[in-house]
Design an enzyme around this catalytic site. Structure first.
Site, PDB file in Angstrom:
ATOM      1  N   ASN A 158      -1.771  -2.617  13.104  1.00 32.06           N
ATOM      2  CA  ASN A 158      -3.226  -2.434  13.175  1.00 32.06           C
ATOM      3  C   ASN A 158      -3.610  -1.194  13.987  1.00 32.06           C
ATOM      4  O   ASN A 158      -4.451  -0.396  13.553  1.00 32.06           O
ATOM      5  CB  ASN A 158      -3.883  -3.678  13.782  1.00 32.06           C
TER       6      ASN A 158
ATOM      7  N   HIS B 106     -40.271  23.864  -9.095  1.00 34.14           N
ATOM      8  CA  HIS B 106     -40.453  22.962 -10.249  1.00 34.14           C
ATOM      9  C   HIS B 106     -39.780  23.539 -11.498  1.00 34.14           C
ATOM     10  O   HIS B 106     -40.184  23.241 -12.612  1.00 34.14           O
ATOM     11  CB  HIS B 106     -41.933  22.698 -10.549  1.00 34.14           C
TER      12      HIS B 106
ATOM     13  N   SER C  61     -14.745  26.368 -27.147  1.00 36.70           N
ATOM     14  CA  SER C  61     -14.924  25.123 -27.888  1.00 36.70           C
ATOM     15  C   SER C  61     -13.860  25.054 -28.964  1.00 36.70           C
ATOM     16  O   SER C  61     -13.518  26.066 -29.579  1.00 36.70           O
ATOM     17  CB  SER C  61     -16.315  25.094 -28.526  1.00 36.70           C
TER      18      SER C  61
ATOM     19  N   GLN D 185      -7.342  -1.859   4.391  1.00 36.99           N
ATOM     20  CA  GLN D 185      -6.316  -1.104   3.665  1.00 36.99           C
ATOM     21  C   GLN D 185      -6.967  -0.199   2.603  1.00 36.99           C
ATOM     22  O   GLN D 185      -6.417   0.823   2.223  1.00 36.99           O
ATOM     23  CB  GLN D 185      -5.322  -2.067   3.007  1.00 36.99           C
TER      24      GLN D 185
ATOM     25  N   SER E 280       0.823  -1.218   0.000  1.00 37.26           N
ATOM     26  CA  SER E 280       0.000   0.000   0.000  1.00 37.26           C
ATOM     27  C   SER E 280       0.855   1.265   0.000  1.00 37.26           C
ATOM     28  O   SER E 280       0.333   2.371   0.101  1.00 37.26           O
ATOM     29  CB  SER E 280      -0.926  -0.008   1.219  1.00 37.26           C
TER      30      SER E 280
ATOM     31  N   TYR F 109      -9.137  -6.232  12.878  1.00 35.41           N
ATOM     32  CA  TYR F 109      -8.509  -5.840  11.620  1.00 35.41           C
ATOM     33  C   TYR F 109      -8.677  -6.919  10.559  1.00 35.41           C
ATOM     34  O   TYR F 109      -8.418  -8.100  10.809  1.00 35.41           O
ATOM     35  CB  TYR F 109      -6.999  -5.569  11.820  1.00 35.41           C
TER      36      TYR F 109
ATOM     37  N   LYS G 242     -18.577  29.750 -28.745  1.00 38.11           N
ATOM     38  CA  LYS G 242     -18.937  29.130 -27.460  1.00 38.11           C
ATOM     39  C   LYS G 242     -18.159  29.689 -26.268  1.00 38.11           C
ATOM     40  O   LYS G 242     -16.978  29.956 -26.354  1.00 38.11           O
ATOM     41  CB  LYS G 242     -18.709  27.609 -27.505  1.00 38.11           C
TER      42      LYS G 242
ATOM     43  N   GLU H 257     -19.440  22.653 -14.487  1.00 34.05           N
ATOM     44  CA  GLU H 257     -19.862  21.301 -14.867  1.00 34.05           C
ATOM     45  C   GLU H 257     -18.976  20.250 -14.200  1.00 34.05           C
ATOM     46  O   GLU H 257     -19.446  19.194 -13.763  1.00 34.05           O
ATOM     47  CB  GLU H 257     -19.798  21.135 -16.386  1.00 34.05           C
TER      48      GLU H 257
END
Ligand code: ARG
Length: 464
Positions: A111, A157, A278, A323, A24, A318, A284, A291
């Site tokens: 641990n 709405h 764009s 991990q 790890s 553990y 654009k 976004e």
């Protein structure tokens, strides 16, 4: 391959792919500073418990601080046999100080060590995230003060509903972040419990003062149960929930900005520095960063689901599955700390188009005010609602706005209508009527701005 920490019982080298899966270090090296700090506190506890003598403890402390310096300078070199950050630190310590390094792990297990490191990491890093949230709140509050008098349609709405003030609208995105701040502060309190001294699972067989050890590391308490201490990742799950919900709040804000900056709405003009072009269409101007903020919510939610799924089948103490707690934690943290400052800048750079917003407020948005006009003349609200609805239909049939429907028509619909009814079609007056606490009237908004400043003040003071 070099000697494993646990090599005694094994013959030969592990399979290379199994080793790669097991290791790890690639992601937990991020815990190096916390691993060294936890190890230093553990060495001090072993000294106090009589397990180390003063000379050994001093050698360990000086070796650990050399490792901390190496890591901070980007000079800590890992070896092929380093399975994770804990083994890497111990290996390096042995290189620096010799056999005394082999005493550091007495009574300790990876641990309790990893659970300690991860809590320390979160407690160290949370203030950075919290101040990024504060900075976005400050940007929203600055916008509120700049834009407080601008009228726009409020939507339910996604249909035009009633006029509101733009300042009120901005603050609607401020308060969810304030709740996020509370969640982060509260989970930090619960995370500040020390697993160290839980050993592998059963506790430590030396007279270690776990409470003093916890305090030395800045924790507020020592975990009460060693079995629970090594398996408890509630703090990770709580953080990931807080991160996911914060992400949802950012996504809603980003979506609103995307929508309002379309040609169709035309309410917001984005700053060039926070918009993109764009490659094909020269005209654009795209809201990419908003976004992206919206899109990244998927990861934040996914990371929460990943960790909850990881935890749900672990029967006791553990298991190596644990991990997998780190990458989601780091990724959610990194995602938010990358997105928040960009959103703050993007929000600050918006130019509101007051005339477009005002033009989107048609008389229909004051239909509730028309009903309330009758209510003020003693008409029951249900009857008033019906009359205002009929007026709306009559205006529609005549092809005129409500404010151009002749008084005679109004009076055929309801006798309580008088000449002064036309005043209800002023959106500023409509807004001003909603002056009760939390409403959109300028007076109520001024009060709300004061409350927002008060809410933000303690966070601003504690900025790192
Ligand atoms: N790298 C491990 C983790 O992140 C450290 C703990 C290993 N413990 C063990 N018993 N193998 O969870």
């Amino acid at each position: 391959m070099s000697k494993k920490l646990w090599g005694g019982r094994f013959e030969g080298d592990p399979d290379a792919q199994a080793w790669a899966l097991n290791a790890s270090l690639a992601f937990d090296q991020r815990l190096a500073a916390q691993d060294v700090r936890g190890s230093g506190a553990w060495a001090a506890a072993l000294l106090a418990a009589g397990v180390l003598d003063a000379e050994e403890a001093a050698a360990i402390q000086s070796g650990l601080s050399a490792i901390a310096d190496e890591f901070a300078a980007g000079e800590l070199v890992f070896a092929p046999g380093d399975e994770d950050i804990h083994t890497a630190v111990e290996r390096r310590l042995a290189e620096l100080i010799g056999p005394a390094a082999g005493k550091l792990h007495t009574g300790r297990s990876r641990n309790d060590q990893v659970a300690t490191d991860l809590r320390l990491w979160l407690l160290d890093e949370l203030p950075v995230l919290q101040s990024a949230v504060t900075a976005l709140q400050a940007a929203l509050l600055a916008r509120t003060e700049q834009d407080q008098a601008i009228l726009l349609p409020g939507y339910t709405h996604l249909q035009r509903a009633q006029p509101v003030l733009l300042g009120h609208w901005w603050l609607a995105h401020f308060w969810p972040l304030q709740r996020d701040q509370q969640r982060l502060a509260q989970l930090a309190e619960r995370a500040a419990v020390s697993p160290l001294g839980a050993g592998a699972l059963a506790g430590v067989p030396f007279p270690v003062d776990r409470e003093a050890l916890a305090a030395a590391l800045g924790f507020s308490a020592a975990a009460a149960n060693s079995l629970d201490a090594v398996s408890d990742r509630d703090f990770v799950a709580e953080f990931l929930f807080a991160a996911a919900l914060l992400g949802v709040h950012l996504s809603k804000l980003a979506e609103a900005v995307v929508l309002f900056s379309t040609t169709e709405f035309g309410f917001f003009e984005l700053a060039d520095a926070y918009a993109s072009g764009s490659s094909l269409m020269p005209q654009k101007k795209n809201p990419d960063v908003f976004e992206l903020a919206r899109g990244k919510t998927g990861r934040l939610i996914g990371n929460l689901v990943e960790v909850l799924t990881l935890l749900k089948a672990l029967p006791s103490t553990y298991d190596k599955d644990l991990q997998g707690d780190k990458e989601p934690l780091f990724e959610s943290y990194d995602t938010l700390t990358a997105v928040l400052p960009v959103l703050a800048g993007g929000i600050a750079g918006i130019t509101p188009r007051a005339e477009r917003m005002r033009a989107a407020i048609d008389d229909g948005l004051m239909a509730t005010d028309l009903a309330d006009y009758l209510v003020a003349r003693g008409v029951p609200f249900r009857e008033a609602h019906e009359a205002a609805g009929k007026a709306g239909r009559a205006a529609l049939q005549a092809g005129v706005p409500l404010s151009a429907l002749p008084l005679a028509d109004y009076q055929t619909i309801h006798a309580a209508f008088g000449e002064d009814l036309y005043a209800v079609f002023d959106p500023a007056a409509s807004v001003a009527r909603r002056a009760a606490l939390g409403g959109t009237a300028p007076a109520a908004l001024a009060e709300q701005i004061r409350a927002a400043h008060a809410a933000l003040a303690p966070h601003r003071r504690s900025q790192p």
